[in-house]
Every structure is written in C-alpha cells, then in structure tokens.
Design a protein around this motif. Structure first.
Motif, PDB file in Angstrom:
ATOM      1  N   LEU A  88     -41.750 -28.125  64.791  1.00 18.01           N
ATOM      2  CA  LEU A  88     -41.484 -27.831  63.394  1.00 18.01           C
ATOM      3  C   LEU A  88     -39.997 -27.755  63.074  1.00 18.01           C
ATOM      4  O   LEU A  88     -39.574 -28.126  61.975  1.00 18.01           O
ATOM      5  CB  LEU A  88     -42.161 -26.516  63.017  1.00 18.01           C
ATOM      6  N   LEU A  89     -39.209 -27.278  64.012  1.00 18.70           N
ATOM      7  CA  LEU A  89     -37.780 -27.094  63.755  1.00 18.70           C
ATOM      8  C   LEU A  89     -36.960 -28.345  64.032  1.00 18.70           C
ATOM      9  O   LEU A  89     -35.837 -28.465  63.543  1.00 18.70           O
ATOM     10  CB  LEU A  89     -37.245 -25.922  64.590  1.00 18.70           C
ATOM     11  N   ALA A  90     -37.514 -29.278  64.798  1.00 22.14           N
ATOM     12  CA  ALA A  90     -36.776 -30.519  65.086  1.00 22.14           C
ATOM     13  C   ALA A  90     -36.739 -31.381  63.835  1.00 22.14           C
ATOM     14  O   ALA A  90     -37.789 -31.776  63.324  1.00 22.14           O
ATOM     15  CB  ALA A  90     -37.461 -31.273  66.224  1.00 22.14           C
TER      16      ALA A  90
ATOM     17  N   HIS B 262     -36.503 -31.159  51.016  1.00 23.67           N
ATOM     18  CA  HIS B 262     -37.239 -31.602  52.205  1.00 23.67           C
ATOM     19  C   HIS B 262     -37.234 -33.126  52.315  1.00 23.67           C
ATOM     20  O   HIS B 262     -37.008 -33.681  53.395  1.00 23.67           O
ATOM     21  CB  HIS B 262     -38.675 -31.086  52.145  1.00 23.67           C
ATOM     22  N   ARG B 263     -37.512 -33.819  51.208  1.00 23.76           N
ATOM     23  CA  ARG B 263     -37.532 -35.279  51.262  1.00 23.76           C
ATOM     24  C   ARG B 263     -36.169 -35.835  51.632  1.00 23.76           C
ATOM     25  O   ARG B 263     -36.058 -36.863  52.297  1.00 23.76           O
ATOM     26  CB  ARG B 263     -37.969 -35.858  49.911  1.00 23.76           C
ATOM     27  N   HIS B 264     -35.130 -35.150  51.221  1.00 21.38           N
ATOM     28  CA  HIS B 264     -33.763 -35.585  51.491  1.00 21.38           C
ATOM     29  C   HIS B 264     -33.352 -35.344  52.936  1.00 21.38           C
ATOM     30  O   HIS B 264     -32.594 -36.115  53.512  1.00 21.38           O
ATOM     31  CB  HIS B 264     -32.820 -34.848  50.550  1.00 21.38           C
ATOM     32  N   THR B 265     -33.849 -34.262  53.523  1.00 18.32           N
ATOM     33  CA  THR B 265     -33.356 -33.839  54.846  1.00 18.32           C
ATOM     34  C   THR B 265     -34.410 -33.865  55.943  1.00 18.32           C
ATOM     35  O   THR B 265     -34.065 -33.864  57.129  1.00 18.32           O
ATOM     36  CB  THR B 265     -32.816 -32.400  54.779  1.00 18.32           C
ATOM     37  N   GLY B 266     -35.675 -33.818  55.570  1.00 19.68           N
ATOM     38  CA  GLY B 266     -36.750 -33.749  56.557  1.00 19.68           C
ATOM     39  C   GLY B 266     -37.035 -32.363  57.082  1.00 19.68           C
ATOM     40  O   GLY B 266     -37.944 -32.179  57.900  1.00 19.68           O
ATOM     41  N   VAL B 267     -36.302 -31.355  56.619  1.00 22.02           N
ATOM     42  CA  VAL B 267     -36.448 -29.995  57.135  1.00 22.02           C
ATOM     43  C   VAL B 267     -37.801 -29.406  56.724  1.00 22.02           C
ATOM     44  O   VAL B 267     -38.270 -29.585  55.600  1.00 22.02           O
ATOM     45  CB  VAL B 267     -35.287 -29.116  56.626  1.00 22.02           C
ATOM     46  N   THR B 268     -38.422 -28.681  57.630  1.00 22.48           N
ATOM     47  CA  THR B 268     -39.715 -28.055  57.395  1.00 22.48           C
ATOM     48  C   THR B 268     -39.620 -26.969  56.324  1.00 22.48           C
ATOM     49  O   THR B 268     -38.604 -26.281  56.201  1.00 22.48           O
ATOM     50  CB  THR B 268     -40.239 -27.443  58.707  1.00 22.48           C
ATOM     51  N   ILE B 269     -40.700 -26.812  55.572  1.00 26.96           N
ATOM     52  CA  ILE B 269     -40.818 -25.745  54.581  1.00 26.96           C
ATOM     53  C   ILE B 269     -41.772 -24.681  55.111  1.00 26.96           C
ATOM     54  O   ILE B 269     -42.858 -24.980  55.602  1.00 26.96           O
ATOM     55  CB  ILE B 269     -41.349 -26.279  53.235  1.00 26.96           C
ATOM     56  N   THR B 270     -41.346 -23.417  55.015  1.00 31.27           N
ATOM     57  CA  THR B 270     -42.186 -22.268  55.358  1.00 31.27           C
ATOM     58  C   THR B 270     -42.427 -21.458  54.097  1.00 31.27           C
ATOM     59  O   THR B 270     -41.520 -21.303  53.273  1.00 31.27           O
ATOM     60  CB  THR B 270     -41.501 -21.390  56.417  1.00 31.27           C
ATOM     61  N   THR B 271     -43.634 -20.932  53.945  1.00 30.64           N
ATOM     62  CA  THR B 271     -43.951 -20.201  52.723  1.00 30.64           C
ATOM     63  C   THR B 271     -44.295 -18.743  52.983  1.00 30.64           C
ATOM     64  O   THR B 271     -44.690 -18.365  54.074  1.00 30.64           O
ATOM     65  CB  THR B 271     -45.144 -20.841  51.982  1.00 30.64           C
ATOM     66  N   HIS B 272     -44.155 -17.961  51.938  1.00 27.57           N
ATOM     67  CA  HIS B 272     -44.797 -16.650  51.821  1.00 27.57           C
ATOM     68  C   HIS B 272     -46.052 -16.900  51.007  1.00 27.57           C
ATOM     69  O   HIS B 272     -45.988 -17.384  49.873  1.00 27.57           O
ATOM     70  CB  HIS B 272     -43.865 -15.675  51.100  1.00 27.57           C
ATOM     71  N   SER B 273     -47.216 -16.605  51.572  1.00 28.35           N
ATOM     72  CA  SER B 273     -48.463 -16.829  50.850  1.00 28.35           C
ATOM     73  C   SER B 273     -49.271 -15.546  50.773  1.00 28.35           C
ATOM     74  O   SER B 273     -48.977 -14.564  51.459  1.00 28.35           O
ATOM     75  CB  SER B 273     -49.292 -17.931  51.522  1.00 28.35           C
ATOM     76  N   ARG B 274     -50.301 -15.580  49.929  1.00 26.06           N
ATOM     77  CA  ARG B 274     -51.261 -14.480  49.816  1.00 26.06           C
ATOM     78  C   ARG B 274     -52.633 -15.045  50.147  1.00 26.06           C
ATOM     79  O   ARG B 274     -53.334 -15.542  49.261  1.00 26.06           O
ATOM     80  CB  ARG B 274     -51.234 -13.911  48.407  1.00 26.06           C
ATOM     81  N   PRO B 275     -53.055 -14.992  51.398  1.00 23.08           N
ATOM     82  CA  PRO B 275     -54.344 -15.589  51.757  1.00 23.08           C
ATOM     83  C   PRO B 275     -55.524 -14.960  51.047  1.00 23.08           C
ATOM     84  O   PRO B 275     -56.543 -15.620  50.822  1.00 23.08           O
ATOM     85  CB  PRO B 275     -54.418 -15.397  53.271  1.00 23.08           C
TER      86      PRO B 275
ATOM     87  N   THR C 118     -44.036 -24.870  71.939  1.00 19.48           N
ATOM     88  CA  THR C 118     -44.239 -26.266  71.543  1.00 19.48           C
ATOM     89  C   THR C 118     -44.291 -26.433  70.029  1.00 19.48           C
ATOM     90  O   THR C 118     -43.621 -27.316  69.464  1.00 19.48           O
ATOM     91  CB  THR C 118     -45.533 -26.811  72.183  1.00 19.48           C
ATOM     92  N   ASN C 119     -45.094 -25.613  69.373  1.00 13.87           N
ATOM     93  CA  ASN C 119     -45.211 -25.751  67.918  1.00 13.87           C
ATOM     94  C   ASN C 119     -43.890 -25.471  67.195  1.00 13.87           C
ATOM     95  O   ASN C 119     -43.492 -26.250  66.312  1.00 13.87           O
ATOM     96  CB  ASN C 119     -46.317 -24.839  67.382  1.00 13.87           C
ATOM     97  N   PRO C 120     -43.174 -24.382  67.519  1.00 10.52           N
ATOM     98  CA  PRO C 120     -41.884 -24.175  66.864  1.00 10.52           C
ATOM     99  C   PRO C 120     -40.891 -25.313  67.105  1.00 10.52           C
ATOM    100  O   PRO C 120     -40.172 -25.719  66.180  1.00 10.52           O
ATOM    101  CB  PRO C 120     -41.384 -22.861  67.487  1.00 10.52           C
TER     102      PRO C 120
ATOM    103  N   PRO D 102     -48.082 -32.518  55.182  1.00  9.84           N
ATOM    104  CA  PRO D 102     -48.636 -31.245  55.657  1.00  9.84           C
ATOM    105  C   PRO D 102     -48.118 -30.823  57.031  1.00  9.84           C
ATOM    106  O   PRO D 102     -47.986 -29.612  57.286  1.00  9.84           O
ATOM    107  CB  PRO D 102     -50.140 -31.512  55.687  1.00  9.84           C
ATOM    108  N   ASP D 103     -47.808 -31.785  57.905  1.00  6.98           N
ATOM    109  CA  ASP D 103     -47.344 -31.390  59.239  1.00  6.98           C
ATOM    110  C   ASP D 103     -45.905 -30.884  59.235  1.00  6.98           C
ATOM    111  O   ASP D 103     -45.397 -30.492  60.279  1.00  6.98           O
ATOM    112  CB  ASP D 103     -47.522 -32.532  60.239  1.00  6.98           C
TER     113      ASP D 103
END
Length: 333
Positions: free
Chosen positions: A319-321, A169-182, A314-316, A201-202
């Motif tokens: 995040l994807l840009a 991410h730091r190298h490319t700026g690409v967003t990270i998406t997770t699988h979480s257990r709320p 708008t949000n996607p 965080p954004d």
C-alpha cells in the motif's frame, strides 16, 4: 524499479519497512485552541521526550514503521514530529489530506474554481505539493492521503476534500486511507465516491473497519478490492479488543489476510482525548498494545505467523509503495 517510500528521514525501499502500524498519530492538537487556550496537560518539550520514548519502546517490540495520519484539521506539525523522527529508530511516514466531517474553514469558501478568489482548488495544490515537494518547507514528503466521512455523510465540503484527494491520487499514485463509520456504512459510500473519480480499490484503505463485527459488511468491501483497517485496537470504550480480535480471526479463516492491516489510531498526545482521560477510560490505547496484547491473542486464536506477517509487513509495503506508473504527469483525469 519500485519507487521508494518517503519517510521523515528520507526514502526507504518498501521491502525495508518491516512490521508497520498503518494508522497512528504522534501529536493531535487544535492550533487556535492551543495558541489561545493551551491544554494543561500539553508541554511541548516533555511531549517530544514522551514520543521518543514511546516509539523507541515500540522498536524494541519489533515494529519498524509507523504511519502518522495527522493531517490538516488535526493540528499537523511536521516540523515538531521531525524532531521526534531524528531521535527514534523507527521509520515515521507523514500524511496529507484534510480532516473534516462536515465543513471546511472559511478560506476554502472564497478560494477555488468559480469562487471569489478564482483559481485552482487549493486542496489539490496542497495535497500534491505535500507529496511531491514536502510539507511546510521541511522537505518531509507525505506518503499517503487521509480523508474522512462520518455521520454527516458526504457533505459539499467533504465531497470537495474527497474529490481533491482523488485528483492528488491520480497525479501521484499515493494510497488513500479513510476515517469511516462502519455502523453507518460510510466505507461503501467512500469506495463508490472515490472509485467514480478514478481511485482503484486496491489503492484504498477503509479505516476503522474493526469497529464493527458485521462480517458480511467487511467482506463486501474486501471483495471489491479494498483493504480494511483493523486499526483501533485499544479503543475498548468503542469495542473491546477481544471482540476486535475475534473479527480478525474470523476473516483470516475466510482467507482475507491479504486485505487487512492492523493498528491502534493512538497518539502520544491528543487534545481530543488527553492522557488523563485515556488512563482511566482506555488504558490499552497506545502503540504497544498490538505487540504486547493483541498479537498473542491472535496467535492463541489460530492466526499463523504468515497471517501476521501478511497484515503487518506485506500489505503495508504494497500500500505504501508508490506504483511505478506514478509520475509527475499533469494533474487531471
């Protein structure tokens, strides 16, 4: 100028992505099992036609982009999905990352810094190469990174994956998406771990957040700046859609439209939950559930068209840009 978003058919301007499902799958498999013990419901040729039909219907219902979060560990086959992408009107976006909730395959125990086969961490190399050059010689570049924590927590190997994702991410700026257990609060752990390694965080989506109705938990995450994935509509064996909708509506009333994305975590075929099982236990767990059932439920509950556009368009796009600052600078902090 904002960089374009890589899709299976080439770069697309963020403003052209349109309504976007941020957390889906096309085909989920298990390569060793598929090779040695093929699933009786898996027919590769028929699966292509099924996926083409499903994604074409989805376009007819107004969706324009689908993010396929099938990564290593889930049987990712970008060449196969590319055959689907060339036949459908929706944009498909590929992902890099590794899906494991506990341990990595033995290869990773011997390869990497300080290991038997000394060298850079192959996970970082794989993730960055997928994003910058393309996946498995296809030329299809990944547009996001996918990682996992589950009930086992951040084990040594899971921590290694998350650390590699943060470096990519730091190298490319690409967003990270997770699988979480709320239900276990793993999203907060993911945020703390990734933020400590330089992930803003954004640029983080805590996935599967819609599996809980704990508004305080969800608000704490969003107040830190992350986006939450309300991305399992149709998984009514986990939580009914009516209750998922009620949670989204409550958060909309509290002003959080700009920090939620909507999706299903569905697949055209998944070995883990094959079509025959889904037909009985989760009949609404498919791509069309949002446009056909969930969006009308949201509107009936008071969601405005502006709310829906914010969450689906708008949000996607934000995040994807890839951020303008993302360049091919040297890897590292």
């Amino acid at each position: 100028m904002t960089p374009a978003v890589p899709t299976f058919r080439g770069p697309v301007a963020p403003a052209e992505l349109g309504p976007t499902l941020m957390h889906e799958h096309v085909f989920v498999g298990s390569p060793e099992l598929d090779l040695n013990h093929p699933h009786p419901e898996w027919d590769p040729d028929a699966a292509l036609d099924t996926a083409v039909a499903a994604l074409t219907r989805l376009h007819d219902l107004g969706v324009r982009t689908v993010v396929d979060l099938t990564v290593l560990g889930l049987g990712r086959d970008v060449a196969r999905v590319a055959r689907v992408a060339e036949r459908v009107p929706v944009h498909l976006i590929a992902a890099t990352g590794y899906y494991t909730a506990n341990v990595l395959p033995p290869f990773f125990r011997t390869h990497g810094p300080g290991r038997l086969v000394e060298g850079p961490d192959p996970l970082v190399e794989y993730f960055v190469r997928d994003i910058e050059e393309g996946i498995a010689g296809t030329g299809v570049r990944a547009g996001t990174i996918k990682v996992v924590t589950d009930e086992e927590g951040i084990t040594d190997d899971v921590g290694r994956v998350l650390t590699a994702a943060a470096e990519a991410h730091r190298h490319t700026g690409v967003t990270i998406t997770t699988h979480s257990r709320p239900d276990l609060g793993t999203g907060a752990d993911q945020l703390a771990f990734l933020r400590s390694r330089g992930v803003a965080p954004d640029r983080l989506v805590i996935g599967h957040s819609g599996d809980t109705e704990d508004l305080d938990h969800l608000r704490r995450l969003m107040d830190e700046g992350v986006t939450i994935g309300m991305d399992r509509f149709g998984m009514e064996h986990v939580l009914p859609d009516e209750r998922r909708v009620a949670t989204v509506l409550a958060l909309l009333r509290l002003g959080y439209a700009d920090r939620m994305v909507l999706s299903h975590d569905a697949a055209c075929f998944s070995r883990m939950t094959p079509p025959s099982w889904r037909a009985v236990h989760a009949p609404h767990w498919h791509y069309e559930n949002l446009p056909r059932r969930v969006l009308p439920m949201l509107r009936a509950g008071g969601a405005t068209e502006a709310d829906i556009r914010q969450m689906l368009v708008t949000n996607p796009a934000r995040l994807l840009a890839p951020p303008p600052r993302a360049t091919s600078a040297a890897t590292g902090p």
